[in-house]
Design an enzyme around this catalytic site. Structure first.
Site, PDB file in Angstrom:
ATOM      1  N   GLU A 128       0.800  -1.239   0.000  1.00  0.00           N
ATOM      2  CA  GLU A 128       0.000   0.000   0.000  1.00  0.00           C
ATOM      3  C   GLU A 128       0.829   1.284   0.000  1.00  0.00           C
ATOM      4  O   GLU A 128       0.517   2.234   0.726  1.00  0.00           O
ATOM      5  CB  GLU A 128      -0.965  -0.004   1.197  1.00  0.00           C
ATOM      6  CG  GLU A 128      -1.926  -1.180   1.173  1.00  0.00           C
ATOM      7  CD  GLU A 128      -2.955  -1.159   2.314  1.00  0.00           C
ATOM      8  OE1 GLU A 128      -2.841  -0.303   3.198  1.00  0.00           O
ATOM      9  OE2 GLU A 128      -3.852  -2.004   2.302  1.00  0.00           O
ATOM     10  N   HIS A 208     -10.391  -6.042  -2.658  1.00  0.00           N
ATOM     11  CA  HIS A 208     -11.488  -5.813  -1.712  1.00  0.00           C
ATOM     12  C   HIS A 208     -12.586  -5.070  -2.482  1.00  0.00           C
ATOM     13  O   HIS A 208     -12.520  -3.857  -2.654  1.00  0.00           O
ATOM     14  CB  HIS A 208     -11.010  -4.966  -0.530  1.00  0.00           C
ATOM     15  CG  HIS A 208      -9.956  -5.625   0.303  1.00  0.00           C
ATOM     16  ND1 HIS A 208     -10.213  -6.769   1.037  1.00  0.00           N
ATOM     17  CD2 HIS A 208      -8.663  -5.314   0.525  1.00  0.00           C
ATOM     18  CE1 HIS A 208      -9.112  -7.121   1.682  1.00  0.00           C
ATOM     19  NE2 HIS A 208      -8.156  -6.258   1.380  1.00  0.00           N
ATOM     20  N   GLU A 236      -6.226 -10.662  -1.412  1.00  0.00           N
ATOM     21  CA  GLU A 236      -7.094 -10.415  -0.240  1.00  0.00           C
ATOM     22  C   GLU A 236      -8.556 -10.341  -0.655  1.00  0.00           C
ATOM     23  O   GLU A 236      -9.321  -9.516  -0.151  1.00  0.00           O
ATOM     24  CB  GLU A 236      -6.683  -9.119   0.475  1.00  0.00           C
ATOM     25  CG  GLU A 236      -5.211  -9.081   0.862  1.00  0.00           C
ATOM     26  CD  GLU A 236      -4.803  -7.831   1.642  1.00  0.00           C
ATOM     27  OE1 GLU A 236      -5.689  -7.068   2.083  1.00  0.00           O
ATOM     28  OE2 GLU A 236      -3.587  -7.616   1.798  1.00  0.00           O
TER      29      GLU A 236
HETATM   30  C1  XIL Z   1      -6.640  -6.134   8.073  1.00  0.00           C
HETATM   31  C2  XIL Z   1      -7.005  -7.295   8.981  1.00  0.00           C
HETATM   32  O1  XIL Z   1      -7.906  -8.130   8.306  1.00  0.00           O
HETATM   33  C3  XIL Z   1      -7.604  -6.790  10.263  1.00  0.00           C
HETATM   34  O2  XIL Z   1      -7.763  -7.852  11.190  1.00  0.00           O
HETATM   35  C4  XIL Z   1      -6.724  -5.708  10.895  1.00  0.00           C
HETATM   36  O3  XIL Z   1      -7.373  -5.153  12.011  1.00  0.00           O
HETATM   37  C5  XIL Z   1      -6.415  -4.613   9.884  1.00  0.00           C
HETATM   38  O4  XIL Z   1      -5.814  -5.204   8.729  1.00  0.00           O
HETATM   39  N1  XIL Z   1      -5.075  -4.484   3.519  1.00  0.00           N
HETATM   40  C6  XIL Z   1      -4.118  -5.338   4.001  1.00  0.00           C
HETATM   41  C7  XIL Z   1      -4.431  -6.223   5.148  1.00  0.00           C
HETATM   42  O5  XIL Z   1      -3.028  -5.432   3.443  1.00  0.00           O
HETATM   43  O6  XIL Z   1      -3.317  -6.462   5.976  1.00  0.00           O
HETATM   44  C8  XIL Z   1      -5.574  -5.689   5.980  1.00  0.00           C
HETATM   45  O7  XIL Z   1      -5.912  -6.648   6.960  1.00  0.00           O
HETATM   46  C9  XIL Z   1      -6.751  -5.346   5.088  1.00  0.00           C
HETATM   47  C10 XIL Z   1      -6.385  -4.289   4.085  1.00  0.00           C
END
Ligand code: XIL
Length: 300
Positions: A128, A208, A236
């Site tokens: 990110e 997402h 993810e």
């Molecule tokens: C999220 C987790 O799912 C949560 O449990 C935590 O509180 C915050 O992070 N992008 C990412 C992940 O790269 O690491 C994140 O995961 C979601 C967004």
């Protein structure tokens, strides 16, 4: 085949999930993880705030629990993540001296990758780093602000030295729509890295998605990154309300691109999701397969 992992393996791909160490004692949860998935990503346990909460003091316990459990069952492990502005301890965020921060970043990468050497197939080296919106530039973070844009190149070079056998990934969200400035910014960075011989092996698309699922040009994004000579992984995946069509479209875009090597969903049951109340996953709260599970299986 009758599981996500086995079905994905028919085309040489993996199908993974995020795993939370604290849920592994739940037998319904653990049973699904073990049965369905061929890869796992620690949801939080390999992030900087857990792994190096104070300078030079490393805590691998929770990450090891996830990794060793998975490897013992023949699952692959994705490493998530080494350099990220979030879930970063305050002691890192307050460093203002470039030489200190460079040494701290490189020591973190090297120590964590050495610890997991041979156990992790792909690492999210940087997570990110790009800004949202129209700039196509890096976001402000302690790494960018103190070290400059070159921190990414430095991180990837350090990572290659630490574990030459791990695939090195750049991972981000909102880079699924090909025409977005953020996607184009990441694309230019990867193209520049490949042109200059900076080590990078993979781009992770977090994916997402809202209820509509991927944009119509999602496959163009996947194939365009792949054409630069890197693997693409969907890292993810979750989709608000988990419609069958949205999930099928996301998975099909990967299946249609040879270098899209695997898909990870960001949790097991809806009740395990970080997106509370959005029911974005493939299993319901009781651990039953949802309609989207079957649509994914039909496309894999
Ligand atoms: C999220 C987790 O799912 C949560 O449990 C935590 O509180 C915050 O992070 N992008 C990412 C992940 O790269 O690491 C994140 O995961 C979601 C967004």
């Amino acid at each position: 085949a009758d599981t996500l992992g086995a079905q994905a393996a028919l085309s040489g791909r993996y199908f993974g999930t995020a795993v939370a160490a604290g849920r592994l004692g739940d037998s319904t949860y653990a049973g699904i993880v073990d049965r369905e998935f061929s890869s796992v990503t620690a949801e939080n346990e390999m992030k900087w705030d857990t792994v190096e909460p104070s300078r030079g003091s490393f805590n691998f316990g929770p990450g090891d629990q996830i990794a060793n459990r998975a490897l013992g069952r023949g699952q692959q492990v994705r490493g998530h993540t080494l350099v990220w502005h979030s879930q970063l301890p305050g002691w890192v965020g307050s460093i203002r001296d470039a030489n200190t921060l460079r040494s701290v970043m490189n020591n973190h990468i090297t120590t964590v990758m050495n610890h997991y050497r041979g156990k992790i197939h792909s690492w999210d080296v940087v997570n990110e780093a790009f800004a949202d919106g129209g700039s196509g530039q890096l976001r402000s973070s302690v790494f960018r602000d103190v070290l400059g844009d070159g921190f990414l190149e430095e991180a990837f070079r350090t990572a290659r030295q630490a574990d030459p056998n791990a695939k090195l990934c750049y991972n981000d969200y909102n880079i699924e729509n090909w025409t977005d400035a953020k996607t184009q910014g990441v694309y230019r960075m990867v193209r520049d890295f490949k042109a200059r011989g900076v080590p990078i092996d993979c781009v992770g698309l977090q994916a997402h998605f809202g209820a509509g699922g991927p944009p119509a040009n999602f496959q163009t994004t996947v194939s365009s990154f792949a054409a630069l000579g890197v693997d693409v992984q969907i890292t993810e995946l979750d989709i608000a309300q988990a419609s069958q069509t949205a999930y099928a479209n996301a998975v099909r875009a990967c299946m249609n691109v040879a270098r899209c090597t695997g898909i990870t969903v960001w949790g097991v049951r809806d009740s395990d999701s970080w997106r509370t109340g959005q029911n974005p996953l493939l299993f319901d709260n009781a651990g039953n397969k949802k309609p989207a599970y079957h649509s994914v299986m039909s496309v894999l």
